[in-house]
Design a protein around this motif. Structure first.
Motif, short mmCIF file in Angstrom:
data_model
loop_
_atom_site.label_atom_id
_atom_site.label_comp_id
_atom_site.label_asym_id
_atom_site.label_seq_id
_atom_site.Cartn_x
_atom_site.Cartn_y
_atom_site.Cartn_z
N UNK A 146 7.25 -6.36 -6.89
CA UNK A 146 5.85 -6.68 -7.09
C UNK A 146 5.17 -5.66 -8.00
N UNK A 147 4.89 -6.06 -9.25
CA UNK A 147 4.26 -5.18 -10.23
C UNK A 147 3.36 -6.01 -11.15
N UNK A 148 2.30 -5.38 -11.68
CA UNK A 148 1.39 -6.14 -12.53
C UNK A 148 0.70 -5.30 -13.61
N UNK A 149 1.20 -4.10 -13.90
CA UNK A 149 0.52 -3.17 -14.80
C UNK A 149 0.28 -3.74 -16.20
N UNK A 150 1.27 -4.43 -16.76
CA UNK A 150 1.13 -5.05 -18.08
C UNK A 150 1.54 -6.51 -17.98
N UNK A 195 3.85 -8.06 -19.62
CA UNK A 195 5.32 -8.16 -19.59
C UNK A 195 5.86 -7.87 -18.20
N UNK A 196 5.33 -6.83 -17.58
CA UNK A 196 5.74 -6.47 -16.22
C UNK A 196 5.34 -7.57 -15.24
N UNK A 197 4.14 -8.11 -15.40
CA UNK A 197 3.65 -9.18 -14.53
C UNK A 197 4.51 -10.44 -14.67
N UNK A 198 4.91 -10.74 -15.89
CA UNK A 198 5.76 -11.92 -16.13
C UNK A 198 7.11 -11.75 -15.43
N UNK A 199 7.73 -10.59 -15.63
CA UNK A 199 9.03 -10.32 -14.99
C UNK A 199 8.90 -10.36 -13.46
N UNK A 200 7.85 -9.73 -12.94
CA UNK A 200 7.63 -9.66 -11.50
C UNK A 200 7.37 -11.05 -10.92
N UNK A 201 6.45 -11.78 -11.52
CA UNK A 201 6.09 -13.10 -10.98
C UNK A 201 7.28 -14.06 -11.04
N UNK A 202 8.09 -13.96 -12.10
CA UNK A 202 9.26 -14.83 -12.20
C UNK A 202 10.31 -14.48 -11.15
N UNK A 235 -8.35 -5.27 -10.94
CA UNK A 235 -8.24 -4.22 -11.96
C UNK A 235 -8.76 -4.72 -13.31
N UNK A 236 -8.67 -6.00 -13.56
CA UNK A 236 -9.23 -6.56 -14.80
C UNK A 236 -10.75 -6.43 -14.79
N UNK A 270 -5.96 -6.76 -20.75
CA UNK A 270 -4.53 -6.66 -20.42
C UNK A 270 -4.31 -7.06 -18.97
N UNK A 271 -5.12 -6.51 -18.06
CA UNK A 271 -4.99 -6.87 -16.64
C UNK A 271 -5.38 -8.34 -16.42
N UNK A 272 -6.35 -8.82 -17.20
CA UNK A 272 -6.73 -10.23 -17.09
C UNK A 272 -5.56 -11.14 -17.46
N UNK A 273 -4.79 -10.74 -18.46
CA UNK A 273 -3.61 -11.51 -18.83
C UNK A 273 -2.56 -11.46 -17.72
N UNK A 274 -2.37 -10.29 -17.13
CA UNK A 274 -1.45 -10.17 -15.99
C UNK A 274 -1.89 -11.09 -14.86
#
Length: 162
Positions: free
Chosen positions: A44-48, A50-57, A92-93, A122-126
């Motif tokens: 579970x990560x959401x900093x960027x 790319x990280x959010x995409x990997x985590x959510x997937x 955070x966004x 950036x956080x809004x995109x996450x």
């Protein structure tokens, strides 16, 4: 089906005792229900984005595996982590510190002063990435089917115990 915070979470394996699990509202219990918390939390990560995409997937993949195993509690916990990815990255966004309310507010909870918005795109995109996966999870047909069965099992158990 209110979440039951009175349970002995340190000693209950919800994979072995799914009948004790209550869905509750939103993300209730997401950091309590084992062994699922320990299985999902490391991803579970959401900093960027790319990280959010990997985590959510990854977490959504776990969600699908739990569904494949007819493990409603696991699937619901994965759904909660995905939802929490959305809500935390959204917070955070909106607020760089991650805090929504002003610290040391002397007023009651209902009158706490909300900090000004500091929009972080950036956080809004996450948040948007997690939100899309959350919608996918909560509208998944098999998830809805298992949710209905779990609620029915709980209702039957409640009527038998009274």
């Amino acid at each position: 089906m209110a979440f039951d915070y009175s349970l002995d979470f340190k000693n209950i394996d919800f994979r072995q005792h799914p009948e004790l699990y209550r869905v509750g509202k939103g993300e209730q219990g997401v950091l309590l229900v084992e062994p699922y918390k320990s299985e999902i939390l490391p991803y579970w990560r959401f900093k960027t984005p790319d990280i959010a995409k990997e985590s959510s997937e990854k977490i959504y993949y776990m969600f699908l595996v739990y569904l494949e195993q007819d493990d409603f509690v696991g699937a619901d916990m994965a759904r909660k982590f995905i939802q929490m990815g959305y809500t935390r990255s959204r917070r955070y966004a909106n607020h760089k510190s991650g805090r929504k309310y002003k610290e040391n507010s002397e007023t009651s909870d209902s009158k706490k002063e909300i900090l000004p918005y500091e929009v972080d795109p950036v956080k809004a995109e996450s948040a948007a990435i997690f939100k899309a996966k959350w919608v996918q999870a909560k509208t998944n047909n098999k998830y809805q089917e298992l949710l209905a069965k779990h609620k029915q099992m709980y209702e039957v158990a409640s009527t038998l115990s009274t």
